[in-house]
Design an enzyme around this catalytic site. Structure first.
Site, PDB file in Angstrom:
ATOM      1  N   HIS A  58       0.849  -1.213   0.000  1.00  0.00           N
ATOM      2  CA  HIS A  58       0.000   0.000   0.000  1.00  0.00           C
ATOM      3  C   HIS A  58       0.866   1.237   0.000  1.00  0.00           C
ATOM      4  O   HIS A  58       1.000   1.887   1.034  1.00  0.00           O
ATOM      5  CB  HIS A  58      -0.899  -0.001   1.234  1.00  0.00           C
ATOM      6  N   PHE A  59       1.413   1.660  -0.968  1.00  0.00           N
ATOM      7  CA  PHE A  59       1.527   1.107  -2.321  1.00  0.00           C
ATOM      8  C   PHE A  59       2.996   0.919  -2.582  1.00  0.00           C
ATOM      9  O   PHE A  59       3.783   1.743  -2.144  1.00  0.00           O
ATOM     10  CB  PHE A  59       0.910   2.062  -3.345  1.00  0.00           C
TER      11      PHE A  59
END
Length: 157
Positions: A58-59
């Protein structure tokens, strides 16, 4: 550590936080508690580091702290404030209302968390919570925390 008096408590270390909350790595998100008025309000710090497991996905190309992690950190502070007033050591997040995310939180940031009880009764409490980075609101809203034992010793607001 058992703390039941209503006097303000300051400077809880991570070890002392673990004495109050049941959470452990990787889910214990509070690094330090600044000040707590049991049953009323509290402040805490969560340091955001790039090694936290959620940043793997993420991410991968632009690390952003998931909103649900910020909610959990604020809920842990609210749960600690609630527990120090006589509620059970284990309490549950029962509601999230009016939660707004105002800015991304990234590795290297430090979240300044606040929780202030605004309502509730025997066995539950509502808290207005916020997470700030450098004075800017990152997230804010209202959380409901429930004591599964329904402890009636916890004062009403």
């Amino acid at each position: 550590m058992t703390i039941t008096e209503a006097a303000p408590i300051t400077g809880l270390s991570n070890d002392q936080i673990r004495d109050v909350l049941p959470h452990r790595w990787p889910m214990l998100l509070l690094d330090r508690v600044g000040k707590v008025e049991p049953g009323t309000k509290g402040t805490a710090t969560k340091n955001v580091t790039g090694t936290e497991l959620w940043f793997q996905g993420h991410f991968p190309t632009e690390a952003v702290l998931p909103g649900v992690v910020m909610i959990e950190a604020m809920a842990q502070l609210a749960g600690l404030v609630f527990a120090l007033s006589g509620a059970s050591r284990i309490s549950y997040l029962a509601g999230v209302r009016s939660m707004r995310f105002r800015r991304p939180v990234v590795p290297g940031d430090q979240l300044a968390l606040t929780a202030e009880r605004t309502g509730g009764g025997a066995g539950f409490a509502e808290f207005r919570v916020s997470a700030r980075v450098d004075g800017q609101v990152a997230a804010e809203g209202i959380l409901t925390i429930v004591d599964p034992a329904g402890n009636t010793a916890v004062r009403k607001v």
